[in-house]
Design an enzyme around this catalytic site. Structure first.
Site, PDB file in Angstrom:
ATOM      1  N   LYS A 213     -93.148 -51.835  19.299  1.00  0.00           N
ATOM      2  CA  LYS A 213     -93.408 -51.730  20.749  1.00  0.00           C
ATOM      3  C   LYS A 213     -94.878 -51.366  21.017  1.00  0.00           C
ATOM      4  CE  LYS A 213     -92.709 -51.150  25.206  1.00  0.00           C
ATOM      5  NZ  LYS A 213     -92.418 -52.193  26.167  1.00  0.00           N
TER       6      LYS A 213
ATOM      7  N   LYS B  67    -100.073 -44.078  28.783  1.00  0.00           N
ATOM      8  CA  LYS B  67     -99.340 -43.372  27.711  1.00  0.00           C
ATOM      9  C   LYS B  67     -99.230 -44.270  26.475  1.00  0.00           C
ATOM     10  CE  LYS B  67     -95.100 -44.115  28.044  1.00  0.00           C
ATOM     11  NZ  LYS B  67     -93.920 -44.740  27.533  1.00  0.00           N
TER      12      LYS B  67
HETATM   13  P1  NAP Z   1     -89.290 -44.486  35.725  1.00  0.00           P
HETATM   14  O1  NAP Z   1     -88.912 -45.477  36.773  1.00  0.00           O
HETATM   15  O2  NAP Z   1     -90.322 -43.477  36.021  1.00  0.00           O
HETATM   16  O3  NAP Z   1     -87.945 -43.751  35.264  1.00  0.00           O
HETATM   17  C1  NAP Z   1     -87.946 -42.681  34.379  1.00  0.00           C
HETATM   18  C2  NAP Z   1     -86.651 -41.920  34.524  1.00  0.00           C
HETATM   19  O4  NAP Z   1     -86.643 -40.803  33.646  1.00  0.00           O
HETATM   20  C3  NAP Z   1     -86.451 -41.353  35.937  1.00  0.00           C
HETATM   21  O5  NAP Z   1     -85.128 -41.588  36.291  1.00  0.00           O
HETATM   22  C4  NAP Z   1     -86.761 -39.871  35.769  1.00  0.00           C
HETATM   23  O6  NAP Z   1     -86.026 -39.043  36.645  1.00  0.00           O
HETATM   24  C5  NAP Z   1     -86.324 -39.612  34.358  1.00  0.00           C
HETATM   25  N1  NAP Z   1     -87.038 -38.498  33.734  1.00  0.00           N
HETATM   26  C6  NAP Z   1     -88.376 -38.306  33.672  1.00  0.00           C
HETATM   27  N2  NAP Z   1     -88.682 -37.214  32.949  1.00  0.00           N
HETATM   28  C7  NAP Z   1     -87.497 -36.679  32.578  1.00  0.00           C
HETATM   29  C8  NAP Z   1     -87.140 -35.535  31.828  1.00  0.00           C
HETATM   30  N3  NAP Z   1     -88.072 -34.737  31.287  1.00  0.00           N
HETATM   31  N4  NAP Z   1     -85.812 -35.270  31.656  1.00  0.00           N
HETATM   32  C9  NAP Z   1     -84.872 -36.080  32.197  1.00  0.00           C
HETATM   33  N5  NAP Z   1     -85.140 -37.189  32.903  1.00  0.00           N
HETATM   34  C10 NAP Z   1     -86.447 -37.493  33.087  1.00  0.00           C
HETATM   35  O7  NAP Z   1     -89.782 -45.209  34.389  1.00  0.00           O
HETATM   36  P2  NAP Z   1     -89.367 -46.640  33.807  1.00  0.00           P
HETATM   37  O8  NAP Z   1     -90.345 -47.647  34.289  1.00  0.00           O
HETATM   38  O9  NAP Z   1     -87.909 -46.866  33.987  1.00  0.00           O
HETATM   39  O10 NAP Z   1     -89.721 -46.387  32.260  1.00  0.00           O
HETATM   40  C11 NAP Z   1     -88.847 -45.698  31.366  1.00  0.00           C
HETATM   41  C12 NAP Z   1     -89.289 -45.981  29.932  1.00  0.00           C
HETATM   42  O11 NAP Z   1     -89.212 -47.397  29.703  1.00  0.00           O
HETATM   43  C13 NAP Z   1     -90.733 -45.563  29.623  1.00  0.00           C
HETATM   44  O12 NAP Z   1     -90.813 -45.074  28.304  1.00  0.00           O
HETATM   45  C14 NAP Z   1     -91.499 -46.873  29.755  1.00  0.00           C
HETATM   46  O13 NAP Z   1     -92.691 -46.867  29.002  1.00  0.00           O
HETATM   47  C15 NAP Z   1     -90.474 -47.868  29.242  1.00  0.00           C
HETATM   48  N6  NAP Z   1     -90.596 -49.253  29.720  1.00  0.00           N
HETATM   49  C16 NAP Z   1     -90.805 -49.530  31.051  1.00  0.00           C
HETATM   50  C17 NAP Z   1     -90.916 -50.866  31.473  1.00  0.00           C
HETATM   51  C18 NAP Z   1     -91.160 -51.219  32.925  1.00  0.00           C
HETATM   52  O14 NAP Z   1     -91.528 -52.379  33.202  1.00  0.00           O
HETATM   53  N7  NAP Z   1     -91.006 -50.317  33.878  1.00  0.00           N
HETATM   54  C19 NAP Z   1     -90.807 -51.897  30.538  1.00  0.00           C
HETATM   55  C20 NAP Z   1     -90.550 -51.599  29.207  1.00  0.00           C
HETATM   56  C21 NAP Z   1     -90.459 -50.280  28.817  1.00  0.00           C
HETATM   57  P3  NAP Z   1     -86.484 -38.803  38.175  1.00  0.00           P
HETATM   58  O15 NAP Z   1     -85.787 -39.882  38.951  1.00  0.00           O
HETATM   59  O16 NAP Z   1     -85.997 -37.440  38.483  1.00  0.00           O
HETATM   60  O17 NAP Z   1     -87.997 -38.917  38.193  1.00  0.00           O
END
Ligand code: NAP
Length: 300
Positions: free
Chosen positions: A172, A240
Site C-alpha cells: 500500500k 500521513k
Molecule cells: P475518515 O472518513 O476520516 O474515517 C475515519 C473513521 O475512523 C471515522 O469514522 C472516525 O470516527 C474513526 N476514527 C478516527 N480516529 C479514531 C480513533 N482513534 N478511534 C476510533 N475511531 C477513530 O477516513 P477514511 O477516508 O475512511 O480513511 C480510513 C482509512 O482508509 C485511512 O487509513 C485511509 O488512509 C485509508 N484509505 C482511504 C481511502 C479514501 O479514498 N478515503 C482510500 C484508501 C484507503 P469519527 O467519525 O468520530 O471521526
C-alpha cells in the site's frame, strides 16, 4: 449460521464497506466514535453498537477502518479495545493504511492473545468502496487469508495475498507513492494545457486512451477540471501515507527522489490549511506555483 462481523470506523471508506457486507448477507454490527455514522449503518440493515466491546463481543470477524497507526493501536490494544473483548480465535482484519512495522507488531501481539490477524489496506477510493470494487493487498498467514476470502469478496474485486504480516502495508505504501506522483503530474499537465487554451476535457479524453491513461486520470481528471476538491481521499491522509513510504524507503536504503518532491507538495497543501480537501487539490498548489490562480483573478 451466518458470520458475525464487527466493523469499527464507519467513515468515508468504512461506511460503504460495512453496508456492502450487510448486502452480502453478513450480520454486521458497526461502531463509530461519532455515533451518527453507526445509525446510518443501522438504517442500511446493520446494528449500531455503543462501544467497541459491545460491537466485538460475539464477532467471528472484526474489521477496522480508522485513519492512522496510533488509532489502530488504540482500537486493538486499548483497555476497552478489540483484544480485550473479542472472542478467542476471532479473525481481525485491519483495512486501514498504517506503518508496515506497526501492522507486523500488532499481528504478533494479536497472535499471542489467540487471535488471527491480517493487514488488508485497500485502494480504489470512496467510489471503489461504494461499488464493492476495491483492490485489497493482504499480509498475514495463508490460511487466515483463505478464511477471510468471503469478506474480501463482498468489498473488493482485486484481492491478492502479498506475503506475511505487514506486507499488505508495504504494498500500500508503494501504491500511495505512485498515486501521489501521478496526481502531481496530472495537475501539471492540466495547468499546462489550460495555459495554452486547449479544450482540456477533450485533451484528457484522448490522453486517457494512450500510455498516459490511468485510473488516476479517469477518476481525478474531471474533478480537477471542475475544481471540485470534495473528499474522497483527504490531503491529510495522503500526507500521513507519504510519511509512511518516506520512512520505510529510508529504512530500506531506497532513494525515492520523485516521491520526495510529491511528499513535499502534499505537505505544503496541508500546511496551507487544505488538509481536508481531496488529494486532487494538488492542482490548486501547482496552479499557485505558476501564478495561474492570480492570473485568472486579474482577468475578472
Ligand atoms: P475518515 O472518513 O476520516 O474515517 C475515519 C473513521 O475512523 C471515522 O469514522 C472516525 O470516527 C474513526 N476514527 C478516527 N480516529 C479514531 C480513533 N482513534 N478511534 C476510533 N475511531 C477513530 O477516513 P477514511 O477516508 O475512511 O480513511 C480510513 C482509512 O482508509 C485511512 O487509513 C485511509 O488512509 C485509508 N484509505 C482511504 C481511502 C479514501 O479514498 N478515503 C482510500 C484508501 C484507503 P469519527 O467519525 O468520530 O471521526
Amino acid at each position: 449460521m451466518s458470520t458475525k462481523i464487527a466493523f469499527i470506523g464507519l467513515g468515508i471508506m468504512g461506511g460503504p464497506m460495512a453496508a456492502n457486507l450487510v448486502k452480502a448477507g453478513f450480520e454486521v454490527t458497526g461502531y463509530n466514535r461519532t455515533p451518527a455514522k453507526a445509525e446510518q449503518l443501522a438504517d442500511a440493515g446493520g446494528r449500531a453498537a455503543k462501544s467497541i466491546a459491545d460491537a466485538v463481543r460475539d464477532a467471528d470477524v472484526v474489521a477496522t477502518m480508522v485513519p492512522d497507526s496510533p488509532d489502530v493501536r488504540a482500537v486493538l490494544t486499548g483497555e476497552d479495545g478489540v483484544f480485550a473483548h473479542a472472542p478467542q480465535g476471532a479473525l481481525i482484519i485491519d483495512f486501514s493504511t498504517i506503518r508496515p512495522d506497526v501492522a507486523a507488531d500488532l499481528a504478533a501481539a494479536g497472535h499471542e492473545k489467540g487471535f488471527r490477524v491480517l493487514d488488508a489496506p485497500v485502494s480504489g477510493g470512496e467510489a471503489g468502496a461504494i461499488e464493492g470494487a476495491l483492490s485489497i493487498m493482504v499480509g498475514g498467514a495463508a490460511d487466515d487469508f483463505a478464511a477471510a476470502q468471503p469478506v474480501f469478496d463482498a468489498v473488493g474485486k482485486t484481492i491478492v495475498h502479498v506475503g506475511p504480516a505487514g506486507s499488505g502495508q508495504t504494498v500500500k505504501a508503494a501504491n500511495q507513492l505512485m498515486v501521489a506522483g501521478h496526481l502531481a503530474l496530472l495537475a501539471e499537465a492540466v495547468t499546462f494545457l489550460e495555459a495554452y487554451g486547449v479544450d482540456t476535457e477533450a485533451a484528457l479524453r484522448v490522453l486517457g486512451g494512450g500510455l498516459a491513461g490511468s485510473t488516476v486520470l479517469q477518476r481525478k481528471g474531471p474533478a480537477m477540471l471542475a475544481r471540485d476538491f470534495t473528499p474522497g481521499f483527504r490531503i491529510a491522509l495522503h500526507d500521513k501515507d507519504m510519511g509512511i513510504v518516506t520512512a520505510a524507503a529510508r529504512e530500506a536504503g531506497v532513494v525515492i527522489p520523485l516521491g520526495a518532491v510529491a511528499a513535499q507538495l502534499v505537505a505544503s497543501l496541508k500546511a496551507q490549511g487544505d488538509g481536508g480537501l481531496d488529494h486532487s487539490a494538488l492542482l490548486k498548489l501547482i496552479q499557485q506555483l505558476s501564478g495561474r490562480d492570480q492570473e485568472q483573478e486579474n482577468q475578472k
